[in-house]
Design a protein around this motif. Sequence first.
Motif, PDB file in Angstrom:
ATOM      1  N   TYR A  57     -18.587  30.801  42.873  1.00  0.00           N
ATOM      2  CA  TYR A  57     -17.524  31.490  42.133  1.00  0.00           C
ATOM      3  C   TYR A  57     -16.957  30.618  41.020  1.00  0.00           C
ATOM      4  O   TYR A  57     -16.648  31.105  39.937  1.00  0.00           O
ATOM      5  CB  TYR A  57     -16.419  31.931  43.096  1.00  0.00           C
ATOM      6  CG  TYR A  57     -15.436  32.868  42.437  1.00  0.00           C
ATOM      7  CD1 TYR A  57     -15.811  34.148  42.048  1.00  0.00           C
ATOM      8  CD2 TYR A  57     -14.121  32.469  42.195  1.00  0.00           C
ATOM      9  CE1 TYR A  57     -14.919  35.013  41.438  1.00  0.00           C
ATOM     10  CE2 TYR A  57     -13.212  33.331  41.593  1.00  0.00           C
ATOM     11  CZ  TYR A  57     -13.613  34.602  41.215  1.00  0.00           C
ATOM     12  OH  TYR A  57     -12.726  35.450  40.613  1.00  0.00           O
ATOM     13  N   CYS A 100     -24.749  44.727  42.846  1.00  0.00           N
ATOM     14  CA  CYS A 100     -23.572  43.868  43.021  1.00  0.00           C
ATOM     15  C   CYS A 100     -23.053  43.466  41.654  1.00  0.00           C
ATOM     16  O   CYS A 100     -23.817  42.981  40.808  1.00  0.00           O
ATOM     17  CB  CYS A 100     -23.930  42.621  43.824  1.00  0.00           C
ATOM     18  SG  CYS A 100     -22.520  41.537  44.134  1.00  0.00           S
ATOM     19  N   LEU A 102     -19.348  41.832  39.495  1.00  0.00           N
ATOM     20  CA  LEU A 102     -17.978  41.338  39.577  1.00  0.00           C
ATOM     21  C   LEU A 102     -17.197  42.020  38.476  1.00  0.00           C
ATOM     22  O   LEU A 102     -17.543  41.927  37.297  1.00  0.00           O
ATOM     23  CB  LEU A 102     -17.935  39.819  39.420  1.00  0.00           C
ATOM     24  CG  LEU A 102     -18.216  39.018  40.697  1.00  0.00           C
ATOM     25  CD1 LEU A 102     -18.343  37.540  40.374  1.00  0.00           C
ATOM     26  CD2 LEU A 102     -17.136  39.230  41.755  1.00  0.00           C
ATOM     27  N   ARG A 122     -15.425  48.167  46.984  1.00  0.00           N
ATOM     28  CA  ARG A 122     -14.781  47.045  46.271  1.00  0.00           C
ATOM     29  C   ARG A 122     -14.437  46.036  47.339  1.00  0.00           C
ATOM     30  O   ARG A 122     -13.902  46.406  48.398  1.00  0.00           O
ATOM     31  CB  ARG A 122     -13.472  47.443  45.581  1.00  0.00           C
ATOM     32  CG  ARG A 122     -13.397  48.838  45.036  1.00  0.00           C
ATOM     33  CD  ARG A 122     -14.163  49.018  43.761  1.00  0.00           C
ATOM     34  NE  ARG A 122     -14.394  50.427  43.480  1.00  0.00           N
ATOM     35  CZ  ARG A 122     -15.304  50.872  42.640  1.00  0.00           C
ATOM     36  NH1 ARG A 122     -16.092  50.020  41.996  1.00  0.00           N
ATOM     37  NH2 ARG A 122     -15.454  52.158  42.435  1.00  0.00           N
ATOM     38  N   VAL A 125     -11.673  39.715  45.522  1.00  0.00           N
ATOM     39  CA  VAL A 125     -11.988  38.283  45.504  1.00  0.00           C
ATOM     40  C   VAL A 125     -10.818  37.447  44.982  1.00  0.00           C
ATOM     41  O   VAL A 125     -10.587  36.332  45.430  1.00  0.00           O
ATOM     42  CB  VAL A 125     -13.250  38.041  44.634  1.00  0.00           C
ATOM     43  CG1 VAL A 125     -13.536  36.559  44.482  1.00  0.00           C
ATOM     44  CG2 VAL A 125     -14.459  38.745  45.238  1.00  0.00           C
ATOM     45  N   TRP A 167     -12.877  41.767  41.625  1.00  0.00           N
ATOM     46  CA  TRP A 167     -13.457  42.220  42.894  1.00  0.00           C
ATOM     47  C   TRP A 167     -14.963  42.408  42.751  1.00  0.00           C
ATOM     48  O   TRP A 167     -15.494  42.518  41.646  1.00  0.00           O
ATOM     49  CB  TRP A 167     -12.798  43.498  43.392  1.00  0.00           C
ATOM     50  CG  TRP A 167     -12.899  44.699  42.508  1.00  0.00           C
ATOM     51  CD1 TRP A 167     -13.976  45.513  42.336  1.00  0.00           C
ATOM     52  CD2 TRP A 167     -11.851  45.255  41.701  1.00  0.00           C
ATOM     53  NE1 TRP A 167     -13.670  46.540  41.466  1.00  0.00           N
ATOM     54  CE2 TRP A 167     -12.370  46.406  41.072  1.00  0.00           C
ATOM     55  CE3 TRP A 167     -10.519  44.883  41.445  1.00  0.00           C
ATOM     56  CZ2 TRP A 167     -11.608  47.197  40.198  1.00  0.00           C
ATOM     57  CZ3 TRP A 167      -9.769  45.657  40.576  1.00  0.00           C
ATOM     58  CH2 TRP A 167     -10.317  46.799  39.969  1.00  0.00           C
ATOM     59  N   ILE A 168     -15.612  42.413  43.908  1.00  0.00           N
ATOM     60  CA  ILE A 168     -17.039  42.709  43.969  1.00  0.00           C
ATOM     61  C   ILE A 168     -17.201  44.216  43.991  1.00  0.00           C
ATOM     62  O   ILE A 168     -16.521  44.908  44.756  1.00  0.00           O
ATOM     63  CB  ILE A 168     -17.654  42.118  45.260  1.00  0.00           C
ATOM     64  CG1 ILE A 168     -17.648  40.588  45.202  1.00  0.00           C
ATOM     65  CG2 ILE A 168     -19.084  42.638  45.472  1.00  0.00           C
ATOM     66  CD1 ILE A 168     -17.958  39.929  46.542  1.00  0.00           C
ATOM     67  N   ASP A 169     -18.065  44.746  43.145  1.00  0.00           N
ATOM     68  CA  ASP A 169     -18.482  46.141  43.222  1.00  0.00           C
ATOM     69  C   ASP A 169     -19.835  46.174  43.922  1.00  0.00           C
ATOM     70  O   ASP A 169     -20.806  45.587  43.439  1.00  0.00           O
ATOM     71  CB  ASP A 169     -18.695  46.717  41.810  1.00  0.00           C
ATOM     72  CG  ASP A 169     -17.396  47.072  41.107  1.00  0.00           C
ATOM     73  OD1 ASP A 169     -16.435  47.465  41.795  1.00  0.00           O
ATOM     74  OD2 ASP A 169     -17.358  46.970  39.866  1.00  0.00           O
ATOM     75  N   GLY A 170     -19.909  46.851  45.058  1.00  0.00           N
ATOM     76  CA  GLY A 170     -21.198  47.060  45.730  1.00  0.00           C
ATOM     77  C   GLY A 170     -21.518  48.540  45.658  1.00  0.00           C
ATOM     78  O   GLY A 170     -20.701  49.355  46.081  1.00  0.00           O
ATOM     79  N   ASN A 292     -19.984  37.506  51.016  1.00  0.00           N
ATOM     80  CA  ASN A 292     -18.914  36.821  50.289  1.00  0.00           C
ATOM     81  C   ASN A 292     -18.120  35.997  51.296  1.00  0.00           C
ATOM     82  O   ASN A 292     -17.688  36.525  52.323  1.00  0.00           O
ATOM     83  CB  ASN A 292     -18.003  37.834  49.592  1.00  0.00           C
ATOM     84  CG  ASN A 292     -16.834  37.168  48.865  1.00  0.00           C
ATOM     85  OD1 ASN A 292     -15.680  37.356  49.219  1.00  0.00           O
ATOM     86  ND2 ASN A 292     -17.137  36.370  47.873  1.00  0.00           N
ATOM     87  N   ILE A 314     -20.615  33.984  46.522  1.00  0.00           N
ATOM     88  CA  ILE A 314     -21.441  35.131  46.916  1.00  0.00           C
ATOM     89  C   ILE A 314     -22.866  34.629  47.107  1.00  0.00           C
ATOM     90  O   ILE A 314     -23.322  33.773  46.350  1.00  0.00           O
ATOM     91  CB  ILE A 314     -21.395  36.212  45.804  1.00  0.00           C
ATOM     92  CG1 ILE A 314     -19.964  36.745  45.650  1.00  0.00           C
ATOM     93  CG2 ILE A 314     -22.368  37.364  46.100  1.00  0.00           C
ATOM     94  CD1 ILE A 314     -19.731  37.512  44.376  1.00  0.00           C
TER      95      ILE A 314
END
Length: 355
Positions: A57, A100, A102, A122, A125, A167-170, A292, A314
């Motif tokens: 990160y 994935c 950010l 979401r 992070v 945030w992480i978008d998955g 994460n 990540i």
Amino acid sequence: MSETDGIVETVNLAAEEGRMGFYDRAKAEHLAPLWRVLHGLVTAEPKVTALPAHFGYSRIRPYLMEACELIGTEEAERRVLVLENPGLAGQSKITPSLFCGLQIILPGEIAPAHKHVASALRFIVEGSGAYSAIAGEKTMMEVGDFVITPSMTWHDHGNESDAPMVWIDGLDMHMVNLFSASFRENYPGAVHPTLKPEGATMAEVGYNMVPDGFRHESQTSPIFNYPYSRTRDALDRMARFREADVCHGFKLNYINPLTGASAMPTISTAMRLIPAGMVTESYRSTAATVFNLVEGRGRVRVGDETYTLEAKDIFVVPSWFPVVFESDADMVLFSYSDQVVQEKLDFFREMRGNA
Ligand code: GTQ
């Protein structure tokens, strides 16, 4: 990989010369001999194109900040840097089935409302005080919260705090696209009107009770924010009286409280605690998994790679790569994978230990 890597081993290569004319004529009719490709299609073990990867990160964050200087959320629709699997470059894939990214949103910005067939998660992070509005209900987000945008549901995001939010978008868009089933609509206006007060859904379904006659058609959990405070508390309490699993430590899967099934129908999600000092036994499965690290410190071995992990990092464990965790300070790890889909289709496979 050559064109005949998948040729069936019993095929007489010398005799193939005499068949080439036939293959050529068949090709004109869009016909091809299976015996020249079969074993590349139906392999003895998974043919894994994705590679293990680690996204530190502290290395990535400056790029997110720089993106903020270069483009706004209105112009970009979503200001996201895609995490690409080095084995799948240029495809916007972290694994063959999963996306994935950010996403970063600055104070006062709005990511405008839209909806799509692809479902999104979401995982927060950095930051606090930004919201996601889903089907007309806002939820404020904190680090470690797991937030769901179900398929074809209006959603917009906004940051009402005084700091950036990341945030992480998955997303499952690659599964949707495999079936050519994608649709998308933009909302006429930046934000969708508020239909329910904040916390309404949690009151309805978040306390192991449901209003009399409650109906919910979707396969996605009605809960769209699983707050970290509750998840962390559950892990802590569980660790006091249960034995840690030798491969997973203390692992809790996120579920739909109405059915007990995976919170999302296409993406498995979980949070685990690997206590300080624990070295897990080797584990591998056909579920490609994105992790994460929320808290703690340690290392993870994925195949032949070893990554030192700091909070917010990540990393990716592709299908069938063995993974081993070594925890120096209580590691809390969020993960998402395609396991639930493989289970529904009856082809999920796992192997514990080195058996
Ligand atoms: O927030 O809706 O990273 O639609 C990629 C596609 C985020 C979103 C992404 C999306 C979104």
